[in-house]
Scaffold this motif. Sequence first.
Motif, PDB file in Angstrom:
ATOM      1  N   VAL A  60       0.849  -1.195   0.000  1.00 35.48           N
ATOM      2  CA  VAL A  60       0.000   0.000   0.000  1.00 35.48           C
ATOM      3  C   VAL A  60       0.883   1.242   0.000  1.00 35.48           C
ATOM      4  O   VAL A  60       0.646   2.193  -0.748  1.00 35.48           O
ATOM      5  CB  VAL A  60      -0.957  -0.004   1.222  1.00 35.48           C
ATOM      6  N   ASP A  61       1.904   1.214   0.836  1.00 34.82           N
ATOM      7  CA  ASP A  61       2.832   2.333   0.916  1.00 34.82           C
ATOM      8  C   ASP A  61       3.513   2.579  -0.437  1.00 34.82           C
ATOM      9  O   ASP A  61       3.618   3.719  -0.893  1.00 34.82           O
ATOM     10  CB  ASP A  61       3.876   2.063   2.001  1.00 34.82           C
ATOM     11  N   ALA A  62       3.942   1.515  -1.081  1.00 32.89           N
ATOM     12  CA  ALA A  62       4.598   1.651  -2.384  1.00 32.89           C
ATOM     13  C   ALA A  62       3.639   2.212  -3.429  1.00 32.89           C
ATOM     14  O   ALA A  62       4.020   3.041  -4.265  1.00 32.89           O
ATOM     15  CB  ALA A  62       5.144   0.295  -2.838  1.00 32.89           C
ATOM     16  N   LEU A  63       2.383   1.797  -3.383  1.00 34.26           N
ATOM     17  CA  LEU A  63       1.378   2.296  -4.332  1.00 34.26           C
ATOM     18  C   LEU A  63       1.107   3.783  -4.143  1.00 34.26           C
ATOM     19  O   LEU A  63       0.724   4.483  -5.073  1.00 34.26           O
ATOM     20  CB  LEU A  63       0.072   1.513  -4.199  1.00 34.26           C
ATOM     21  N   HIS A  64       1.300   4.255  -2.936  1.00 35.41           N
ATOM     22  CA  HIS A  64       1.058   5.664  -2.627  1.00 35.41           C
ATOM     23  C   HIS A  64       2.359   6.466  -2.559  1.00 35.41           C
ATOM     24  O   HIS A  64       2.400   7.531  -1.935  1.00 35.41           O
ATOM     25  CB  HIS A  64       0.282   5.798  -1.313  1.00 35.41           C
ATOM     26  N   GLY A  65       3.401   5.948  -3.156  1.00 37.04           N
ATOM     27  CA  GLY A  65       4.665   6.665  -3.235  1.00 37.04           C
ATOM     28  C   GLY A  65       5.335   6.915  -1.904  1.00 37.04           C
ATOM     29  O   GLY A  65       6.017   7.916  -1.721  1.00 37.04           O
ATOM     30  N   GLY A  66       5.127   6.033  -0.945  1.00 30.92           N
ATOM     31  CA  GLY A  66       5.767   6.180   0.349  1.00 30.92           C
ATOM     32  C   GLY A  66       5.082   7.167   1.274  1.00 30.92           C
ATOM     33  O   GLY A  66       5.566   7.441   2.364  1.00 30.92           O
ATOM     34  N   GLN A  67       3.964   7.710   0.863  1.00 35.67           N
ATOM     35  CA  GLN A  67       3.295   8.746   1.665  1.00 35.67           C
ATOM     36  C   GLN A  67       2.481   8.160   2.802  1.00 35.67           C
ATOM     37  O   GLN A  67       2.243   8.844   3.794  1.00 35.67           O
ATOM     38  CB  GLN A  67       2.422   9.616   0.764  1.00 35.67           C
ATOM     39  N   VAL A  68       2.034   6.919   2.678  1.00 31.49           N
ATOM     40  CA  VAL A  68       1.191   6.341   3.730  1.00 31.49           C
ATOM     41  C   VAL A  68       1.986   6.179   5.010  1.00 31.49           C
ATOM     42  O   VAL A  68       1.555   6.578   6.088  1.00 31.49           O
ATOM     43  CB  VAL A  68       0.592   4.992   3.274  1.00 31.49           C
ATOM     44  N   ALA A  69       3.196   5.615   4.900  1.00 31.79           N
ATOM     45  CA  ALA A  69       4.019   5.396   6.098  1.00 31.79           C
ATOM     46  C   ALA A  69       4.423   6.724   6.732  1.00 31.79           C
ATOM     47  O   ALA A  69       4.458   6.849   7.950  1.00 31.79           O
ATOM     48  CB  ALA A  69       5.258   4.583   5.748  1.00 31.79           C
ATOM     49  N   SER A  70       4.730   7.719   5.929  1.00 35.19           N
ATOM     50  CA  SER A  70       5.165   9.003   6.493  1.00 35.19           C
ATOM     51  C   SER A  70       4.008   9.721   7.191  1.00 35.19           C
ATOM     52  O   SER A  70       4.218  10.421   8.160  1.00 35.19           O
ATOM     53  CB  SER A  70       5.783   9.887   5.410  1.00 35.19           C
ATOM     54  N   ARG A  71       2.784   9.540   6.740  1.00 30.69           N
ATOM     55  CA  ARG A  71       1.630  10.172   7.419  1.00 30.69           C
ATOM     56  C   ARG A  71       1.325   9.476   8.729  1.00 30.69           C
ATOM     57  O   ARG A  71       0.810  10.090   9.644  1.00 30.69           O
ATOM     58  CB  ARG A  71       0.395  10.100   6.520  1.00 30.69           C
TER      59      ARG A  71
END
Length: 84
Positions: A71-82
């Motif tokens: 999921v994080d990869a699909l969202h360009g790493g933004q999920v984990a950072s949020r």
Amino acid sequence: MPLATIEAFADHGVVRGDTVREDYAGAHRLIERLRAAGIDMDTVTQQLLEAGVKSFADSYDELITGIAEKVDALHGGQVASRAR
């Protein structure tokens, strides 16, 4: 079910049907022989239960981590950072 369990059964497992009712008296004799040899089936059962639950939990955690990473990869790493 852990992959190792599936692979082990595929390698040498056998399904024989209703083995519980085949030799009930023999099963009791076997438990008595185990007890006489110092093997406590309640302890063995508890150890197997604990190992099985840990194996399941480890597999589940691995699955959830893998999904989160995708999921994080699909969202360009933004999920984990949020989430931080």
